[in-house]
Enzyme design. Structure first.
Site, PDB file in Angstrom:
ATOM      1  N   TYR A  27       0.824  -1.206   0.000  1.00  0.00           N
ATOM      2  CA  TYR A  27       0.000   0.000   0.000  1.00  0.00           C
ATOM      3  C   TYR A  27       0.862   1.262   0.000  1.00  0.00           C
ATOM      4  O   TYR A  27       1.879   1.308   0.670  1.00  0.00           O
ATOM      5  CB  TYR A  27      -0.898   0.036   1.248  1.00  0.00           C
ATOM      6  CG  TYR A  27      -1.773   1.270   1.238  1.00  0.00           C
ATOM      7  CD1 TYR A  27      -2.889   1.318   0.415  1.00  0.00           C
ATOM      8  CD2 TYR A  27      -1.430   2.397   1.981  1.00  0.00           C
ATOM      9  CE1 TYR A  27      -3.656   2.465   0.350  1.00  0.00           C
ATOM     10  CE2 TYR A  27      -2.195   3.541   1.915  1.00  0.00           C
ATOM     11  CZ  TYR A  27      -3.306   3.568   1.097  1.00  0.00           C
ATOM     12  OH  TYR A  27      -4.067   4.708   1.014  1.00  0.00           O
ATOM     13  N   TRP A  43       1.162   5.684  -1.689  1.00  0.00           N
ATOM     14  CA  TRP A  43       0.847   6.670  -2.706  1.00  0.00           C
ATOM     15  C   TRP A  43       1.913   6.830  -3.775  1.00  0.00           C
ATOM     16  O   TRP A  43       1.639   7.356  -4.847  1.00  0.00           O
ATOM     17  CB  TRP A  43       0.578   8.022  -2.044  1.00  0.00           C
ATOM     18  CG  TRP A  43      -0.865   8.203  -1.727  1.00  0.00           C
ATOM     19  CD1 TRP A  43      -1.623   7.420  -0.903  1.00  0.00           C
ATOM     20  CD2 TRP A  43      -1.729   9.225  -2.230  1.00  0.00           C
ATOM     21  NE1 TRP A  43      -2.910   7.897  -0.858  1.00  0.00           N
ATOM     22  CE2 TRP A  43      -2.996   9.015  -1.662  1.00  0.00           C
ATOM     23  CE3 TRP A  43      -1.549  10.308  -3.084  1.00  0.00           C
ATOM     24  CZ2 TRP A  43      -4.090   9.835  -1.933  1.00  0.00           C
ATOM     25  CZ3 TRP A  43      -2.622  11.126  -3.356  1.00  0.00           C
ATOM     26  CH2 TRP A  43      -3.879  10.882  -2.788  1.00  0.00           C
TER      27      TRP A  43
HETATM   28  N1  LIG Z   1      -2.003  18.722   2.531  1.00  0.00           N
HETATM   29  C1  LIG Z   1      -2.375  17.432   2.491  1.00  0.00           C
HETATM   30  N2  LIG Z   1      -3.581  17.102   1.984  1.00  0.00           N
HETATM   31  C2  LIG Z   1      -3.958  15.795   1.958  1.00  0.00           C
HETATM   32  C3  LIG Z   1      -3.106  14.758   2.406  1.00  0.00           C
HETATM   33  C4  LIG Z   1      -1.851  15.141   2.954  1.00  0.00           C
HETATM   34  O1  LIG Z   1      -1.055  14.287   3.403  1.00  0.00           O
HETATM   35  N3  LIG Z   1      -1.522  16.477   2.975  1.00  0.00           N
HETATM   36  N4  LIG Z   1      -3.513  13.439   2.330  1.00  0.00           N
HETATM   37  C5  LIG Z   1      -4.600  13.118   1.398  1.00  0.00           C
HETATM   38  C6  LIG Z   1      -5.188  11.817   1.686  1.00  0.00           C
HETATM   39  S1  LIG Z   1      -4.345  10.416   1.223  1.00  0.00           S
HETATM   40  C7  LIG Z   1      -6.420  11.666   2.232  1.00  0.00           C
HETATM   41  S2  LIG Z   1      -7.097  10.121   2.418  1.00  0.00           S
HETATM   42  C8  LIG Z   1      -7.226  12.825   2.623  1.00  0.00           C
HETATM   43  C9  LIG Z   1      -7.830  12.615   4.003  1.00  0.00           C
HETATM   44  O2  LIG Z   1      -8.847  13.523   4.232  1.00  0.00           O
HETATM   45  P1  LIG Z   1      -9.458  13.624   5.692  1.00  0.00           P
HETATM   46  O3  LIG Z   1      -9.422  12.295   6.328  1.00  0.00           O
HETATM   47  O4  LIG Z   1     -10.767  14.290   5.614  1.00  0.00           O
HETATM   48  O5  LIG Z   1      -8.369  14.609   6.354  1.00  0.00           O
HETATM   49  P2  LIG Z   1      -7.877  14.922   7.839  1.00  0.00           P
HETATM   50  O6  LIG Z   1      -6.981  16.107   7.691  1.00  0.00           O
HETATM   51  O7  LIG Z   1      -7.297  13.718   8.479  1.00  0.00           O
HETATM   52  O8  LIG Z   1      -9.185  15.315   8.626  1.00  0.00           O
HETATM   53  C10 LIG Z   1      -9.956  16.447   8.263  1.00  0.00           C
HETATM   54  C11 LIG Z   1     -10.459  17.126   9.498  1.00  0.00           C
HETATM   55  O9  LIG Z   1     -11.406  16.326  10.176  1.00  0.00           O
HETATM   56  C12 LIG Z   1     -11.516  16.834  11.495  1.00  0.00           C
HETATM   57  N5  LIG Z   1     -11.895  15.783  12.425  1.00  0.00           N
HETATM   58  C13 LIG Z   1     -11.108  14.808  12.931  1.00  0.00           C
HETATM   59  N6  LIG Z   1     -11.824  14.037  13.767  1.00  0.00           N
HETATM   60  C14 LIG Z   1     -13.071  14.530  13.794  1.00  0.00           C
HETATM   61  C15 LIG Z   1     -14.271  14.137  14.471  1.00  0.00           C
HETATM   62  O10 LIG Z   1     -14.331  13.165  15.220  1.00  0.00           O
HETATM   63  N7  LIG Z   1     -15.374  14.873  14.218  1.00  0.00           N
HETATM   64  C16 LIG Z   1     -15.384  15.943  13.384  1.00  0.00           C
HETATM   65  N8  LIG Z   1     -16.496  16.576  13.176  1.00  0.00           N
HETATM   66  N9  LIG Z   1     -14.255  16.341  12.755  1.00  0.00           N
HETATM   67  C17 LIG Z   1     -13.130  15.631  12.943  1.00  0.00           C
HETATM   68  C18 LIG Z   1     -10.141  17.349  11.862  1.00  0.00           C
HETATM   69  O11 LIG Z   1     -10.259  18.624  12.478  1.00  0.00           O
HETATM   70  C19 LIG Z   1      -9.388  17.351  10.561  1.00  0.00           C
HETATM   71  O12 LIG Z   1      -8.658  18.523  10.319  1.00  0.00           O
HETATM   72  O13 LIG Z   1      -6.430  14.002   2.653  1.00  0.00           O
HETATM   73  C20 LIG Z   1      -5.698  14.171   1.437  1.00  0.00           C
HETATM   74  N10 LIG Z   1      -5.176  15.509   1.431  1.00  0.00           N
HETATM   75  N1  LIG Z   2      -2.451   8.154  12.434  1.00  0.00           N
HETATM   76  C1  LIG Z   2      -2.808   8.261  11.153  1.00  0.00           C
HETATM   77  N2  LIG Z   2      -2.205   7.498  10.225  1.00  0.00           N
HETATM   78  C2  LIG Z   2      -2.549   7.593   8.935  1.00  0.00           C
HETATM   79  C3  LIG Z   2      -3.541   8.507   8.508  1.00  0.00           C
HETATM   80  C4  LIG Z   2      -4.186   9.297   9.508  1.00  0.00           C
HETATM   81  O1  LIG Z   2      -5.091  10.108   9.213  1.00  0.00           O
HETATM   82  N3  LIG Z   2      -3.781   9.161  10.803  1.00  0.00           N
HETATM   83  N4  LIG Z   2      -3.866   8.603   7.180  1.00  0.00           N
HETATM   84  C5  LIG Z   2      -3.690   7.404   6.386  1.00  0.00           C
HETATM   85  C6  LIG Z   2      -3.861   7.659   4.958  1.00  0.00           C
HETATM   86  S1  LIG Z   2      -5.366   8.346   4.501  1.00  0.00           S
HETATM   87  C7  LIG Z   2      -2.954   7.315   4.017  1.00  0.00           C
HETATM   88  S2  LIG Z   2      -3.374   7.444   2.364  1.00  0.00           S
HETATM   89  C8  LIG Z   2      -1.637   6.745   4.378  1.00  0.00           C
HETATM   90  C9  LIG Z   2      -0.490   7.221   3.478  1.00  0.00           C
HETATM   91  O2  LIG Z   2       0.613   6.386   3.610  1.00  0.00           O
HETATM   92  P1  LIG Z   2       1.661   6.179   2.418  1.00  0.00           P
HETATM   93  O3  LIG Z   2       1.013   6.318   1.094  1.00  0.00           O
HETATM   94  O4  LIG Z   2       2.397   4.908   2.682  1.00  0.00           O
HETATM   95  O5  LIG Z   2       2.638   7.427   2.677  1.00  0.00           O
HETATM   96  P2  LIG Z   2       3.678   8.162   1.703  1.00  0.00           P
HETATM   97  O6  LIG Z   2       4.547   8.960   2.596  1.00  0.00           O
HETATM   98  O7  LIG Z   2       2.944   8.882   0.624  1.00  0.00           O
HETATM   99  O8  LIG Z   2       4.514   6.951   1.102  1.00  0.00           O
HETATM  100  C10 LIG Z   2       4.815   6.818  -0.253  1.00  0.00           C
HETATM  101  C11 LIG Z   2       6.291   6.406  -0.395  1.00  0.00           C
HETATM  102  O9  LIG Z   2       6.540   6.103  -1.770  1.00  0.00           O
HETATM  103  C12 LIG Z   2       7.834   6.585  -2.111  1.00  0.00           C
HETATM  104  N5  LIG Z   2       7.872   6.749  -3.579  1.00  0.00           N
HETATM  105  C13 LIG Z   2       7.542   7.845  -4.307  1.00  0.00           C
HETATM  106  N6  LIG Z   2       7.684   7.580  -5.630  1.00  0.00           N
HETATM  107  C14 LIG Z   2       8.121   6.297  -5.731  1.00  0.00           C
HETATM  108  C15 LIG Z   2       8.438   5.447  -6.843  1.00  0.00           C
HETATM  109  O10 LIG Z   2       8.344   5.814  -8.008  1.00  0.00           O
HETATM  110  N7  LIG Z   2       8.840   4.187  -6.546  1.00  0.00           N
HETATM  111  C16 LIG Z   2       8.956   3.727  -5.273  1.00  0.00           C
HETATM  112  N8  LIG Z   2       9.371   2.471  -5.094  1.00  0.00           N
HETATM  113  N9  LIG Z   2       8.663   4.513  -4.205  1.00  0.00           N
HETATM  114  C17 LIG Z   2       8.242   5.771  -4.441  1.00  0.00           C
HETATM  115  C18 LIG Z   2       7.943   7.880  -1.339  1.00  0.00           C
HETATM  116  O11 LIG Z   2       9.303   8.262  -1.190  1.00  0.00           O
HETATM  117  C19 LIG Z   2       7.240   7.530  -0.024  1.00  0.00           C
HETATM  118  O12 LIG Z   2       8.147   7.101   0.963  1.00  0.00           O
HETATM  119  O13 LIG Z   2      -1.346   7.071   5.749  1.00  0.00           O
HETATM  120  C20 LIG Z   2      -2.379   6.654   6.640  1.00  0.00           C
HETATM  121  N10 LIG Z   2      -1.936   6.803   8.006  1.00  0.00           N
HETATM  122 MO   LIG Z   3      -5.299   8.599   2.184  1.00  0.00          MO
END
Ligand SMILES: Nc1nc2c(c(=O)[nH]1)N[C@H]1C(S)=C(S)[C@@H](COP(=O)(O)OP(=O)(O)OC[C@H]3O[C@@H](n4cnc5c(=O)[nH]c(N)nc54)[C@H](O)[C@@H]3O)O[C@H]1N2
Ligand SMILES: Nc1nc2c(c(=O)[nH]1)N[C@H]1C(S)=C(S)[C@@H](COP(=O)(O)OP(=O)(O)OC[C@H]3O[C@@H](n4cnc5c(=O)[nH]c(N)nc54)[C@H](O)[C@@H]3O)O[C@H]1N2
Ligand SMILES: [Mo]
Length: 773
Positions: free
Chosen positions: A123, A125
């Site tokens: 898993y 990104w």
């Molecule tokens: N800049 C930036 N943007 C991203 C990402 C990133 O790493 N950086 N990651 C991307 C990815 S992979 C994903 S999946 C999405 C995730 O998107 P989300 O899961 O929606 O993002 P979060 O920032 O974890 O949460 C959004 C807000 O929900 C609120 N929240 C948390 N818990 C609760 C609760 O129990 N109740 C209520 N009402 N609100 C709550 C928090 O204040 C938080 O700021 O974001 C994407 N966008």
């Molecule tokens: N506590 C907590 N944990 C969370 C979350 C949360 O809200 N709270 N959010 C979750 C969510 S929504 C997500 S999506 C995950 C994200 O978790 P990940 O998707 O595992 O996080 P990334 O840091 O984007 O990891 C991608 C890695 O791929 C590497 N990479 C980039 N390009 C390439 C390539 O071409 N080849 C190879 N081999 N590697 C490459 C990058 O250097 C990086 O280390 O985290 C989850 N974890």
């Molecule tokens: Mo995510």
């Protein structure tokens, strides 16, 4: 956050070559000394992401992996369980040696234990780019090898991915065919946002994004008189004006039930809609009114749970019924224990309002979570690398990685199935970072110590790479040729090579091609094509199936960008509303299932037949809060994407004494004698980390916020329970699934205590290299 982070470097200018694409936007690079020296956003991106500022210096950063490497203890003792992972030296090897060692080990595992013993879920990104997409490459390779144990769904949407197909018949279409921003701007009066509408999150789209329309759409929505109600513990989850209600985190389902209760008892529910388009409302209403358990889910009942005044809930429900309203639920609300309930209950609430399928009304999931919701979908598919077929049937829900490794042979429940964890011997990761994404890192480290071999492809020495036995240096997206596009972005973009590969790094395709050749299926894997030939081939195959004309591959490559037709003006489920027979939903009843007989039939104690308020184990109302009295939100970082480019300029600028910032309400800081700018220790009974204190009154008291993504940095790498000195919240989070239905990721919430850090401040070494000889 959001706007305040926009750096001064961001110049909007016409786009001279070379251009490329990240998950957070297009850019033009100025190159110097083989690295990106500066980036410029294109002038047609209305709201370019500040995260582009992390790119300069990233290609020659000191944490790049320069050579293939093998862990010394693994080389000496051979494959086998080891607690030295993460605390050992590496031996640099040549590409030929790497290919031989890795192919031999893959062959050994397959011959001795079968393909099921390889966990290849991998898993993560990775980077934008259709061909070099790391997961597609690793899955294709492992399929030719005879298959692998795989993973289902995502950390993003683990609970939604299982519950929503069962109750509304789809998962993808909730995002891909969501009500468009343009329809919201024109028709919506009230946006009721559970989890806010965080613009910092709309920077991102999987596969890349060339435009960021959300900020401008919200401005035009407000100009027309639209109102935003934000239900979130953080004020800055909405930029600018809104009606802010800050509940106790984790109580949204209770709030939604109270709103539903008002609709039901004040004759504001659309009973015609419920009868025509839904099934099981009656069963749910018994629960809502407390007919069986004697507990009416009234505003007064909810108020005692969520901390919001009962009157405010009653007034909000009446407002929602009187206006054109969208109920939108952020993805964070399902990344918690019982995470299935909030999206299901949000949908139920919208169904009671009866506006689903009407322009500007109904349901949304993920506005403010990702750029995709609200953007028109492409009319066509995109070029795609075929991944082949995986003959192995064993899989896990993605967030069960530690359970998988720690409990071989044990049975578990998942989505109505009884499954068994296979006995994994080899873990293969390309393009993801479990030390970023998985919960309870001390437990993850113990789980990873159990297997024979860990293989990691990475451009950077992340904690996952440091825990590997076989380390394969990958190129970044800017050191190879590719193109990228995603299903709700109108532009297919060429990604020319901007720089020579760092050190000996190779793209994952070349690595897999060499391994496949060694293992005897080279011709099948490569089909005789170079990477460039694959780009042209996949493009031509795609173009041949389109019902509109596109330029030849050569012309596309020369032009750099290709605009594709999109489907404008969508309203989610409009077809279903217009004709519920022809457009019946993919649920057993063909309707929205407010009661699901299938789920009910599973008999799970943590997911019932209709949306239900379950008290989570970790919230401010639980006994655990006596020891750990602060509710930590581990949300997405405003300063980067996950752990990617954590040492880039924008990410670094957000840190305090080199640590990830933790935000705390002034009352909580004062009660602990803490002052802004100092380093604090955040802890519970699972682990501890250091973080830099920000004092801020834009959050509910007793809520603290520490984003994910600071690279894991153990004070003592030999100790699995070591404190992280850098601020990774996943040393604190519980490794437990949402429920037996979905087993989704629950990393968004955790209870903690925070204290002054009084010891000698350990240096941050997260971005330093391990010893490679
Ligand atoms: N800049 C930036 N943007 C991203 C990402 C990133 O790493 N950086 N990651 C991307 C990815 S992979 C994903 S999946 C999405 C995730 O998107 P989300 O899961 O929606 O993002 P979060 O920032 O974890 O949460 C959004 C807000 O929900 C609120 N929240 C948390 N818990 C609760 C609760 O129990 N109740 C209520 N009402 N609100 C709550 C928090 O204040 C938080 O700021 O974001 C994407 N966008
Ligand atoms: N506590 C907590 N944990 C969370 C979350 C949360 O809200 N709270 N959010 C979750 C969510 S929504 C997500 S999506 C995950 C994200 O978790 P990940 O998707 O595992 O996080 P990334 O840091 O984007 O990891 C991608 C890695 O791929 C590497 N990479 C980039 N390009 C390439 C390539 O071409 N080849 C190879 N081999 N590697 C490459 C990058 O250097 C990086 O280390 O985290 C989850 N974890
Ligand atoms: Mo995510």
């Amino acid at each position: 956050m959001g706007r305040t982070q926009t750096g001064g470097w961001l110049k909007i200018a016409p786009m001279p070559a070379p251009v490329s694409l990240t998950h957070w936007g297009a850019f033009t690079a100025t190159m110097a000394d083989g690295d990106i020296a500066a980036v410029t956003a294109p002038d047609d991106d209305a709201d370019p992401s500040p995260l582009l500022g992390n790119l300069p210096g990233s290609l020659r950063h000191r944490s790049r992996i320069a050579t293939p490497a093998v862990r010394r203890g693994w080389l000496r003792a051979g494959p086998g369980p080891s607690t030295r992972r993460g605390d050992d030296e590496f031996v640099a090897v040549s590409w030929d040696e790497l290919t031989e060692v890795l192919a031999t080990e893959l062959r050994r595992v397959v011959d001795a234990h079968g393909n099921e013993a390889i966990f290849g879920g991998s898993y993560g990104w990775a980077s934008a780019g259709r061909f070099h997409h790391a997961q597609s490459q690793v899955h294709r390779f492992l399929n030719f090898l005879g298959g692998y144990t795989f993973s289902r769904h995502s950390y993003s949407l683990g609970a939604t991915g299982v519950i929503m197909p069962r109750v509304v018949g789809t998962h993808d279409d909730l995002f891909k065919r969501s009500t468009s921003w343009e329809v919201i701007v024109e028709h919506t009066d009230l946006l009721v946002c559970f989890g806010g509408l965080a613009l910092k999150n709309t920077a991102i789209n999987h596969g890349g994004t060339t435009a960021h329309p959300a900020r401008d759409a919200l401005k035009r929505f407000r100009d027309r008189g639209g109102r935003i109600v934000s239900i979130s513990p953080l004020r800055d989850d909405v930029d600018g004006d809104c009606d802010w209600h800050a509940p106790v985190p984790g109580t949204d389902v209770a709030i939604m039930l109270a709103l539903a209760y008002v609709l039901a008892t004040e004759d504001l529910a659309d009973r015609n809609f419920l009868a025509t388009y839904c099934t099981g409302y009656d069963r749910f209403e018994r629960y809502l009114l407390g007919r069986d358990d004697g507990v009416p889910k009234s505003p007064r009942w909810a108020s005692a749970i969520c901390g919001l005044p009962a009157d405010a809930l009653t007034e909000l429900a009446r407002r929602m019924a009187a206006q054109r309203t969208i109920v939108t639920v952020s993805w964070s609300l399902q990344r918690v224990r019982h995470g299935e309930q909030a999206p299901w209950m949000g949908l139920t609430l919208a169904a009671m309002l009866g506006q689903i399928g009407l322009p500007g009304g109904g349901f949304g999931h993920g506005y403010g979570s990702m750029n995709e919701p609200g953007l028109p979908p492409l009319r066509s598919g995109l070029p795609r690398l075929p991944q082949g077929i995986n003959p192995v049937r064993s899989f896990i829900p993605v967030a069960a990685i530690s359970d998988l490794l720690l409990r071989p042979g044990e049975e578990f429940d998942y989505n109505g199935l009884r499954l068994r964890y296979p006995d994994i011997k080899l873990v293969y990761w390309a393009g993801g970072n479990p030390f970023h994404h998985h919960q309870n890192i001390p437990r993850l480290r113990r789980a990873l110590s159990r297997v024979d071999t860990i293989v990691v492809h990475e451009p950077y020495w992340t904690a996952m790479a440091k825990h590997a036995d076989i380390v394969v240096p990958s190129t970044t997206a800017y050191e190879r040729e590719d193109y990228s596009g995603s299903r709700n972005d109108p532009v297919l973009m060429a990604m020319p090579r901007l720089a020579e590969p760092f050190g000996q790094s190779r793209d994952d395709y070349t690595t897999f091609a060499a391994l496949a050749e060694y293992l005897g299926f080279g011709a099948q894997f490569t089909e005789g094509r170079s990477a460039r030939q694959w780009l042209a081939h996949l493009y031509d195959k795609w173009a041949a199936e389109l019902d509109f004309a596109v330029p030849t591959f050569e012309d596309f490559w020369r032009q750099g960008r290709l605009r594709l037709p999109t489907e404008e003006g969508l309203t989610l489920l409009a077809d279903f509303r217009a004709d519920p027979v022809t457009h019946r939903l993919g649920t057993p009843s063909g309707r929205i299932e407010i009661f699901s007989a299938d789920i009910d039939g599973f008999g799970y104690d943590d997911c019932a037949g209709h949306p239900t308020w379950f008290e989570p184990a970790e919230w401010l109302g639980s006994p655990r809060a006596a020891d750990y009295p602060l509710h930590l939100l581990a949300n997405q970082p405003a300063s980067r994407l996950h752990g990617q480019l954590d040492d880039g300029a924008v990410s670094r600028a957000s840190k305090i004494q080199g640590r990830e910032p933790i935000r705390m309400h002034p009352q909580d800081a004062a009660a602990r004698g803490l002052t802004a700018g100092e380093v604090v220790r955040v802890y519970n009974d699972r682990g501890a980390c250091l973080a830099g204190l920000v004092v801020d009154d834009r959050l509910r008291p007793r809520v603290v916020q520490l984003a994910t993504g600071a690279w894991f940095d153990p004070a003592d790498p030999s100790d699995p329970d070591a404190m992280c000195v850098h601020g990774n919240p996943n040393v604190l989070t519980d490794d437990v699934g949402t429920s037996r239905l979905a087993h989704g990721c629950t990393g968004a919430h955790v209870l903690v205590q925070v204290e002054k850090f009084t010891g000698e401040l350990p240096p941050v070494r997260a971005h330093e290299l391990p010893t490679v000889r």
